[in-house]
Write a protein that holds these residues in place. Structure first.
Motif, short mmCIF file in Angstrom:
data_model
loop_
_atom_site.label_atom_id
_atom_site.label_comp_id
_atom_site.label_asym_id
_atom_site.label_seq_id
_atom_site.Cartn_x
_atom_site.Cartn_y
_atom_site.Cartn_z
N ARG A 51 0.84 -1.21 0.00
CA ARG A 51 0.00 0.00 0.00
C ARG A 51 0.86 1.26 0.00
N THR A 52 1.93 1.21 0.77
CA THR A 52 2.79 2.39 0.92
C THR A 52 3.97 2.38 -0.04
N ASN A 53 4.03 1.35 -0.88
CA ASN A 53 5.11 1.24 -1.86
C ASN A 53 6.48 1.23 -1.19
N THR A 54 6.58 0.50 -0.09
CA THR A 54 7.84 0.44 0.67
C THR A 54 8.35 -1.00 0.82
N SER A 55 7.98 -1.87 -0.12
CA SER A 55 8.45 -3.26 -0.05
C SER A 55 9.96 -3.31 -0.28
N SER A 56 10.60 -4.26 0.39
CA SER A 56 12.05 -4.44 0.23
C SER A 56 12.42 -5.82 0.73
N PRO A 57 13.60 -6.33 0.38
CA PRO A 57 14.05 -7.62 0.91
C PRO A 57 14.13 -7.61 2.44
N LEU A 58 14.37 -6.44 3.02
CA LEU A 58 14.44 -6.36 4.47
C LEU A 58 13.12 -6.76 5.10
N GLY A 59 12.00 -6.43 4.44
CA GLY A 59 10.69 -6.79 4.98
C GLY A 59 10.52 -8.29 5.10
N GLU A 60 10.95 -9.01 4.09
CA GLU A 60 10.87 -10.48 4.13
C GLU A 60 11.73 -11.04 5.26
N LEU A 61 12.96 -10.55 5.35
CA LEU A 61 13.87 -11.01 6.39
C LEU A 61 13.34 -10.70 7.78
N PHE A 62 12.83 -9.48 7.95
CA PHE A 62 12.32 -9.07 9.26
C PHE A 62 11.11 -9.92 9.65
N ASP A 63 10.25 -10.20 8.68
CA ASP A 63 9.05 -11.00 8.93
C ASP A 63 9.42 -12.41 9.39
N HIS A 64 10.33 -13.05 8.67
CA HIS A 64 10.73 -14.41 9.03
C HIS A 64 11.53 -14.43 10.33
N GLY A 65 12.30 -13.38 10.58
CA GLY A 65 13.04 -13.30 11.83
C GLY A 65 12.12 -13.24 13.03
N CYS A 66 11.06 -12.44 12.92
CA CYS A 66 10.08 -12.36 14.01
C CYS A 66 9.35 -13.69 14.18
N ASP A 67 9.05 -14.35 13.06
CA ASP A 67 8.37 -15.65 13.13
C ASP A 67 9.23 -16.69 13.83
N SER A 68 10.54 -16.63 13.63
CA SER A 68 11.43 -17.61 14.26
C SER A 68 11.41 -17.48 15.78
N ILE A 69 11.26 -16.26 16.26
CA ILE A 69 11.17 -16.03 17.71
C ILE A 69 9.78 -16.39 18.22
N SER A 70 8.76 -15.99 17.47
CA SER A 70 7.38 -16.27 17.88
C SER A 70 7.12 -17.76 18.00
N THR A 71 7.71 -18.56 17.11
CA THR A 71 7.47 -20.01 17.12
C THR A 71 7.79 -20.62 18.48
N ILE A 72 8.86 -20.16 19.11
CA ILE A 72 9.27 -20.68 20.41
C ILE A 72 8.20 -20.41 21.46
N PHE A 73 7.73 -19.17 21.52
CA PHE A 73 6.76 -18.78 22.53
C PHE A 73 5.39 -19.41 22.27
N VAL A 74 5.00 -19.51 21.00
CA VAL A 74 3.71 -20.09 20.66
C VAL A 74 3.67 -21.57 21.05
N ALA A 75 4.71 -22.31 20.70
CA ALA A 75 4.76 -23.73 21.03
C ALA A 75 4.77 -23.95 22.54
N LEU A 76 5.55 -23.16 23.25
CA LEU A 76 5.64 -23.30 24.70
C LEU A 76 4.32 -22.96 25.37
#
Length: 411
Positions: free
Chosen positions: A111-136
């Protein structure tokens, strides 16, 4: 000498940054729930202010998820005590908010025309941390601490499967989501929390009529079935879908090479838990899982970066210092109390993960000349973009598919 100085100050090499700039996100999804949730996600992103940066949306959701899980952990650190119902309801809410925000961050980027490879990396990085807490949190909500081996298996299985999802992406070049995958797992865990909140966590201890098992066995058996199907799917993709030369990975390396970092995390975790004279896992389950989970999140982030930069993944990492000390302490008959080293492992792993992620984000921001949590311009022209992109919002998968290489002048 200048090259040596560069390596000492930077994590990513100039070649990796160049490859990152050329990276294009590739995703295939056959999820059952994603099409049903698209109207909700589309409505939610339409209510989001255009000045709100996509990565800020992601990090806010992650923080809420972590905070609600930590509250649950405080009341039942070992998964044995029955946590208050409201803590389970709070976890369900926190996970729902995280899942929703994680699904619209990519839409907001478009929407804001601000897509970048950093967005993908940041998204997956947060998911990697969230997975631990969600499973626990799911294990604690089911009071799985009464069965420590099951608790260990479910948490580390979730961590390993998340790593394997990115392993097959590193091999094939495409992130693939099956019919039963991330979204379905998240809503299943939300359902577990809601059952615990409505009927009390004790409901999982009751016997199932006509079956000689407790209620908690039902989600356990279901989870095991899903785990086995995912293992089969990931194994098939890793062994057969190599997109590099002679069936190698995207970096031209062996498709089996990412197994080494994963083994260096999971195998010591299993050995230390089984051999501990102080029953360190049974007595301090949450701390143990979080300590090793931070190490797993670090190597998962390195795998994501290796995929996006088409680089060989390093096997050894400083985050392994904590598990190594725990292992050596046991080898020398526990010179130090194990709980001291476990807390050190958690603190070391957490700071190492945060330092690494911060440095990588800083280097990418400098290279792409963008901001991490701020849209550095007034997105007046983005309104036109957002109207046109509404018809394409269904292409997003958990916010990731829209984090493609930007053609925006802002980058």
């Amino acid at each position: 000498m200048p090259l040596l100085a560069y390596k000492e100050c930077h994590i990513l090499s100039p070649q990796q940054l160049r490859k990152l700039s050329e990276h294009k996100y590739s995703c295939f999804s056959a999820s059952l729930l994603d099409p049903l949730l698209q109207p909700w996600w589309n409505w939610l992103v339409a209510q989001t202010p255009l000045w709100l940066a996509p990565n800020l949306i992601t990090i806010v959701g992650l923080i809420l998820n972590i905070v609600t899980t930590l509250i649950l952990i405080c009341y039942s650190p070992n998964g044995v005590e029955a946590p208050p119902r409201w803590t389970c309801a709070l976890c369900a809410l926190g996970l729902f908010v995280y899942q929703s925000l994680d699904s619209i961050d990519g839409k907001q980027a478009r929407r804001t025309n601000t897509s970048s490879p950093l967005g993908e990396l940041f998204d997956h990085g947060c998911d990697s941390i969230s997975t631990i807490f969600v499973a626990l949190s799911a294990c604690i909500s089911c009071q799985l601490g009464h069965y420590p081996n099951w608790l260990f298996f479910q948490c580390f299985c979730a961590i390993a499967l998340f790593y394997c999802a990115h392993w097959q992406t590193y091999v094939s070049g495409t992130m693939r989501f099956g019919r039963i995958d991330v979204t379905e797992a998240q809503f299943s865990i939300i359902a577990i929390h809601l059952v615990s909140a409505a009927l009390g966590p004790e409901i999982w201890l009751t016997k199932v009529p006509y079956l000689e098992c407790e209620t908690r066995c039902l989600p356990l058996y279901l989870a095991c079935g899903i785990d086995l199907s995912l293992v089969f799917r990931y194994s098939k993709s890793i062994l057969n879908d190599g997109c590099g030369k002679n069936g190698s990975s995207v970096a031209g390396t062996s498709v089996l090479s990412p197994s080494i970092p994963l083994t260096l995390v999971v195998l010591p975790a299993l050995i230390i838990a089984q051999k501990s004279p102080e029953n360190i896992f049974t007595e301090h389950a949450s701390v143990y899982i979080l300590a090793f989970g931070m190490v797993a999140a670090k190597i998962t982030n390195k795998l994501v970066i290796a995929h996006m930069t088409k680089a060989e993944m390093e096997y050894l990492d400083w985050s392994l210092l904590g598990p190594t000390l725990l292992f050596l302490n046991q080898y020398f008959n526990c010179i130090l109390p194990e709980i001291w080293l476990l807390w050190f492992a958690l603190a070391w792993g957490t700071q190492d993960l945060l330092r690494y992620c911060s440095q990588v984000c800083l280097e990418i921001c400098q290279h792409l000349r963008i901001d991490l949590f701020r849209i550095p311009y007034s997105p007046k022209g983005s309104i036109t973009t957002s109207v046109g992109s509404q018809s394409n919002l269904g292409a997003d998968k958990n916010g990731g598919a829209s984090h493609r290489k930007s053609k925006s002048k802002a980058h």
